[in-house]
Design a protein around this motif. Structure first.
Motif, PDB file in Angstrom:
ATOM      1  N   PRO A   1       0.743  -1.365  -0.077  1.00  0.00           N
ATOM      2  CA  PRO A   1       0.025  -0.100  -0.001  1.00  0.00           C
ATOM      3  C   PRO A   1       0.822   1.285  -0.005  1.00  0.00           C
ATOM      4  N   LYS A   2       2.263   1.108   0.566  1.00  0.00           N
ATOM      5  CA  LYS A   2       2.715   2.276   0.613  1.00  0.00           C
ATOM      6  C   LYS A   2       3.430   2.638  -0.780  1.00  0.00           C
ATOM      7  N   LEU A   3       3.769   1.859  -1.778  1.00  0.00           N
ATOM      8  CA  LEU A   3       4.181   2.096  -3.036  1.00  0.00           C
ATOM      9  C   LEU A   3       2.897   2.584  -3.636  1.00  0.00           C
ATOM     10  N   ILE A   4       1.950   1.876  -3.673  1.00  0.00           N
ATOM     11  CA  ILE A   4       0.564   2.363  -4.457  1.00  0.00           C
ATOM     12  C   ILE A   4       0.394   3.831  -4.020  1.00  0.00           C
ATOM     13  N   ALA A   5       0.380   4.227  -2.806  1.00  0.00           N
ATOM     14  CA  ALA A   5      -0.080   5.543  -2.420  1.00  0.00           C
ATOM     15  C   ALA A   5       1.181   6.424  -2.872  1.00  0.00           C
ATOM     16  N   SER A   6       2.474   5.905  -2.779  1.00  0.00           N
ATOM     17  CA  SER A   6       3.357   6.784  -3.245  1.00  0.00           C
ATOM     18  C   SER A   6       3.059   7.347  -4.960  1.00  0.00           C
TER      19      SER A   6
ATOM     20  N   THR B   1       8.407   6.076  -7.191  1.00  0.00           N
ATOM     21  CA  THR B   1       9.066   5.798  -6.014  1.00  0.00           C
ATOM     22  C   THR B   1       9.534   7.121  -5.149  1.00  0.00           C
ATOM     23  N   ARG B   2       9.118   8.374  -6.069  1.00  0.00           N
ATOM     24  CA  ARG B   2       9.604   9.475  -5.474  1.00  0.00           C
ATOM     25  C   ARG B   2       8.763  10.069  -4.350  1.00  0.00           C
TER      26      ARG B   2
ATOM     27  N   ALA C   1     -10.508  11.008  -3.553  1.00  0.00           N
ATOM     28  CA  ALA C   1      -9.865  10.856  -4.818  1.00  0.00           C
ATOM     29  C   ALA C   1      -8.527  10.065  -4.709  1.00  0.00           C
ATOM     30  N   ARG C   2      -7.904  10.268  -3.651  1.00  0.00           N
ATOM     31  CA  ARG C   2      -6.553   9.529  -3.416  1.00  0.00           C
ATOM     32  C   ARG C   2      -7.111   8.076  -3.168  1.00  0.00           C
ATOM     33  N   MET C   3      -8.219   7.886  -2.243  1.00  0.00           N
ATOM     34  CA  MET C   3      -8.500   6.500  -2.075  1.00  0.00           C
ATOM     35  C   MET C   3      -8.915   5.760  -3.303  1.00  0.00           C
ATOM     36  N   GLU C   4      -9.663   6.262  -4.140  1.00  0.00           N
ATOM     37  CA  GLU C   4     -10.143   5.790  -5.239  1.00  0.00           C
ATOM     38  C   GLU C   4      -9.044   5.411  -6.233  1.00  0.00           C
ATOM     39  N   LEU C   5      -7.975   6.355  -6.471  1.00  0.00           N
ATOM     40  CA  LEU C   5      -6.956   6.212  -7.294  1.00  0.00           C
ATOM     41  C   LEU C   5      -6.001   4.859  -6.902  1.00  0.00           C
ATOM     42  N   GLN C   6      -6.042   4.847  -5.277  1.00  0.00           N
ATOM     43  CA  GLN C   6      -5.217   3.887  -5.000  1.00  0.00           C
ATOM     44  C   GLN C   6      -5.863   2.578  -5.115  1.00  0.00           C
ATOM     45  N   VAL C   7      -7.224   2.575  -5.016  1.00  0.00           N
ATOM     46  CA  VAL C   7      -7.913   1.292  -5.421  1.00  0.00           C
ATOM     47  C   VAL C   7      -7.593   0.846  -7.139  1.00  0.00           C
ATOM     48  N   VAL C   8      -7.811   1.842  -7.770  1.00  0.00           N
ATOM     49  CA  VAL C   8      -7.468   1.444  -9.209  1.00  0.00           C
ATOM     50  C   VAL C   8      -6.200   1.053  -9.466  1.00  0.00           C
ATOM     51  N   CYS C   9      -5.249   1.816  -8.669  1.00  0.00           N
ATOM     52  CA  CYS C   9      -3.724   1.574  -9.279  1.00  0.00           C
ATOM     53  C   CYS C   9      -3.296   0.097  -8.668  1.00  0.00           C
ATOM     54  N   GLY C  10      -4.186  -0.310  -7.602  1.00  0.00           N
ATOM     55  CA  GLY C  10      -3.919  -1.738  -6.961  1.00  0.00           C
ATOM     56  C   GLY C  10      -4.660  -2.747  -7.478  1.00  0.00           C
ATOM     57  N   THR C  11      -5.429  -2.498  -8.383  1.00  0.00           N
ATOM     58  CA  THR C  11      -6.284  -3.563  -9.067  1.00  0.00           C
ATOM     59  C   THR C  11      -6.190  -3.781 -10.364  1.00  0.00           C
ATOM     60  N   LEU C  12      -6.270  -2.743 -11.246  1.00  0.00           N
ATOM     61  CA  LEU C  12      -6.185  -2.816 -12.619  1.00  0.00           C
ATOM     62  C   LEU C  12      -4.959  -3.442 -13.268  1.00  0.00           C
TER      63      LEU C  12
END
Lengths: 409, 65
Positions: free
Chosen positions: A277-282, A342-343, A364-375
């Protein structure tokens, strides 16, 4: 003598560039070259808007943040000197984002509770289910598919509808009118009509909620109308603002972000191969910084003389603060034109800065994190099914993105 | 160190809670932030500094001793 460095109106020989400026062909993710050149030349530039008048443009991250925090600048588009986005902008007032404190703060605080971090985190499992269902449907359907229609637009629309208490079945109606409302080159009459349609729709919906209140944000606003804290028009305008900002911005980030990743395969691989989750958030913060989709420049009017980078800016003058340029300031972000998931990009100003900073950003962050961790994990062979040069980019929108993103796998 | 938050300035962006959840929280009724630990442990220092830098309303003050 600092104030002698004004614009073309005092120096007919100087050529004042128009704003907004065109992006370079083949560089859909980068700010317009003329804007980047202005940043390299100095902290301030003069630009000419559609009204033929010249305004100050701030090129640096630090200056933009300082001015957006300064109570001597106004976000009220009726303040003298305010750089209007387009003809007739004032007619389509969308609520407190165009007001100053204390009224702005009073209204904003009425709608901030559902966007608190813990409240948004509680929605994450439901958003994950929406994302999984949409990806399931996409994988089961024909390909290529338009990712905008398959995922980017429905996901945030479903979420904001549930949060506000708006029937998702009406999505064609509000998506189409939202699209017109933020279209930079739409005729004044066209935008005014779209705005009227949305206001009327929200007003009617809130009327229904007076008799049948639900556990949603609009019902909360209706209660405030009934208690006299809020006018019915202010309530409808807040509804329009939240509905529009709640789906259009995130949708563009999902589609344009996916395109940016497809064009940077090594970066895409980082997300495809992780569940950290840290990398996805970043990664989400970096995509927000790199793409900065609200690309029309934040606008402010100066109420009392201020100084920016040694230059006096007088009361009654207007300033434009392009956050896409601030997010590419090499003093704030080393090697700014490189997409590097990674920055640490958390200090970006993609959501703006100051008291008007996006109130929906946790969502917005949470939605984007879900998409980035799924798609990208679920569709590891995802690839573009069109020539990037042929894609319809939203050069004409106040929010940047792509109208269509054909993908296959 | 000592952490203070100027509540009238807060715009409920939640960035401090995201950055340093052990030091900040938000009110249920309007999302306005408050400090839960005014004298946090030294290992929270970096996170609090980041919260100060990131706060869109410049509402957080950190006094380091």
């Amino acid at each position: 003598m600092a104030d002698t460095l004004t614009g073309a109106e005092h120096d007919p020989a100087a050529r004042v560039p128009g704003f907004p400026m065109p992006r370079a062909a083949g560089c859909p993710f980068d700010p317009p070259p003329a804007l980047t050149a202005a940043q390299q030349e100095g902290p301030l530039a003069r630009v000419r808007l559609w009204d033929g008048k010249d305004y100050w443009l701030l090129t640096r991250y630090a200056d933009q943040r300082a001015v957006l925090l300064d109570p001597r600048v106004s976000a009220d588009l009726t303040s003298p000197g305010y750089p209007l986005q387009a003809p007739g902008s004032g007619k389509n007032d969308i609520g407190f984002i165009l007001m100053d404190d204390p009224e702005h703060a009073r209204l904003r605080r009425m709608v901030t509770a559902p966007f608190a971090i813990k409240r948004v985190e509680a929605l994450r499992p439901a958003v994950q289910t929406i994302a999984d269902d949409l990806v399931d449907a996409m994988l089961a359907g024909p390909k290529p598919v338009d990712l905008v229609q398959a995922l980017a637009l429905p996901l945030p629309s479903l979420v904001i509808c549930a949060l506000l208490g708006v029937p998702y079945d009406d999505h064609d109606f509000f998506q189409e009118n939202s699209r017109i409302l933020i279209k930079r080159d739409a005729a004044v009459e066209e935008r005014t009509a779209a705005h009227g349609e949305l206001i009327g729709y929200l007003d009617e919906l809130m009327g229904e909620k007076m008799t049948h209140p639900g556990d949603d944000l609009l019902s909360g606003l209706v209660a405030r109308v009934e208690s006299g804290e809020l006018s019915r028009l202010d309530a409808a305008q807040m509804g329009v603002l939240l509905l529009l900002a709640g789906h259009e911005t995130t949708a563009n980030m999902i589609a344009l972000g996916t395109l940016a990743l497809l064009e940077h395969p090594a970066q895409l691989a980082l997300l495809r191969d992780t569940d950290d989750p840290k990398l996805i958030a970043s990664a989400v913060e970096e995509l927000l910084r790199y793409l900065s989709i609200v690309h029309g420049g934040r606008r402010r009017a100066v109420l009392a003389d201020i100084e920016v980078a040694g230059q006096l800016i007088r009361a009654g003058e207007g300033v434009i603060l392009p956050n896409d340029l601030a997010n590419r300031d090499p003093e704030a972000f080393p090697d700014p034109d490189r997409l590097d998931l990674t920055r640490d990009a958390r200090r970006h100003v993609a959501f703006g800065f100051g008291v008007h900073q996006c109130l929906g950003q946790p969502l917005a962050r949470m939605e984007l994190q879900v998409v980035c961790g799924t798609l990208y994990r679920r569709v590891p062979g995802l690839r573009l099914a069109a020539d990037i040069a042929e894609l319809p980019f939203k050069h004409d929108g106040s929010v940047y993105g792509v109208y269509e993103l054909p993908v296959t796998w | 160190m000592r952490v203070e938050l100027d509540e009238p300035k807060c715009v409920a962006s939640g960035q401090c809670v995201l950055t340093a959840p052990e030091v900040f929280d938000q009110r249920d009724e309007d999302g306005i932030a408050f400090v839960t630990d005014e004298e946090p442990a030294p290992d929270s220092l970096d996170a609090v500094r980041e919260a100060v830098a990131i706060c869109p309303a410049a509402a957080i003050r950190l006094t380091e001793r």
